[in-house]
Design an enzyme around this catalytic site. Structure first.
Site, mmCIF file in Angstrom:
data_model
loop_
_atom_site.group_PDB
_atom_site.id
_atom_site.type_symbol
_atom_site.label_atom_id
_atom_site.label_comp_id
_atom_site.label_asym_id
_atom_site.label_seq_id
_atom_site.Cartn_x
_atom_site.Cartn_y
_atom_site.Cartn_z
ATOM 1 N N LYS A 124 34.363 30.645 49.946
ATOM 2 C CA LYS A 124 33.122 31.432 49.887
ATOM 3 C C LYS A 124 32.379 31.218 48.569
ATOM 4 C CE LYS A 124 35.401 35.198 50.414
ATOM 5 N NZ LYS A 124 36.718 34.538 50.469
ATOM 6 N N SER A 160 40.618 35.110 51.322
ATOM 7 C CA SER A 160 40.738 34.622 49.953
ATOM 8 C C SER A 160 41.069 33.132 49.963
ATOM 9 C CB SER A 160 41.853 35.400 49.246
ATOM 10 O OG SER A 160 42.029 34.933 47.933
ATOM 11 N N SER A 210 35.170 41.015 52.214
ATOM 12 C CA SER A 210 34.635 42.043 53.127
ATOM 13 C C SER A 210 35.402 42.043 54.451
ATOM 14 C CB SER A 210 33.133 41.894 53.340
ATOM 15 O OG SER A 210 32.639 40.589 53.242
ATOM 16 N N GLY A 258 35.130 35.882 54.545
ATOM 17 C CA GLY A 258 36.281 35.058 54.923
ATOM 18 C C GLY A 258 37.451 35.416 54.024
#
Length: 176
Positions: free
Chosen positions: A18, A14, A86, A12
């Protein structure tokens, strides 16, 4: 808890949450006496991928490195939780093919909410064109097409997100 190794990959933008979700999931698994390693994108970039920039090639190299470590750990019976932006689907799919038991979690959050959460002002600077190659603004983020779990961090609590992941792990027979 007796378990086989597997990877939970949180992707996801910034600031989406996460790392917060990864920390909470890791704590819950450890409380159940599981062997857990957390690979946080920021920590890995500092230690394993130092010197890489933010070009597509460097970002893909970073994800391949994280994936390599995750695969080694999972293959040896460790639950691996990865929290990394990612941004490119192809890199995530490559990692997914290499890790036998892989659960992709998309932590989704609108840019407006991310901008309001951003204490460092990075989103505002990126939106103003002051920061180049900023994922989700001047560099693409390719959301997963078929994530096992989607968490809307702007309207779901951390506890709710962890519960969704936990339920998926139980449904897949990865935890008892």
């Amino acid at each position: 808890m007796t378990h086989e190794g597997f990877a939970v990959w949180l992707t996801g933008l910034s600031g989406a949450g996460k790392s917060t979700l990864a920390d909470a999931l890791s704590a819950r698994l450890r409380a159940a006496h599981a062997k857990v390693e957390l690979l946080d994108g920021d920590v890995v970039r500092t230690n394993l991928s130092q010197g890489l920039g933010f070009s597509r090639e460097d970002r893909d190299t970073n994800i391949r490195r994280i994936g390599f470590v995750a695969e080694l750990l999972a293959r040896n019976g460790v639950i691996v939780i990865v929290a990394a932006i990612s941004p490119y689907r192809e890199a995530r799919e490559t990692v997914k093919r290499k890790i036998e038991k892989f659960i992709e979690v998309y932590v989704e959050c609108p840019i407006e909410v991310l901008t309001s959460r951003d204490t460092k002002g990075l989103y505002k600077r990126a939106l103003a064109g002051e920061i180049g190659n900023f994922t989700g603004i001047s560099d693409p983020y390719e959301a997963p097409l078929d994530a096992a779990v989607v968490i809307h961090s702007d309207r779901e609590s951390v506890e709710d997100g962890v519960e969704k992941i936990w339920s998926e792990l139980a449904a897949k027979g990865l935890i008892g």
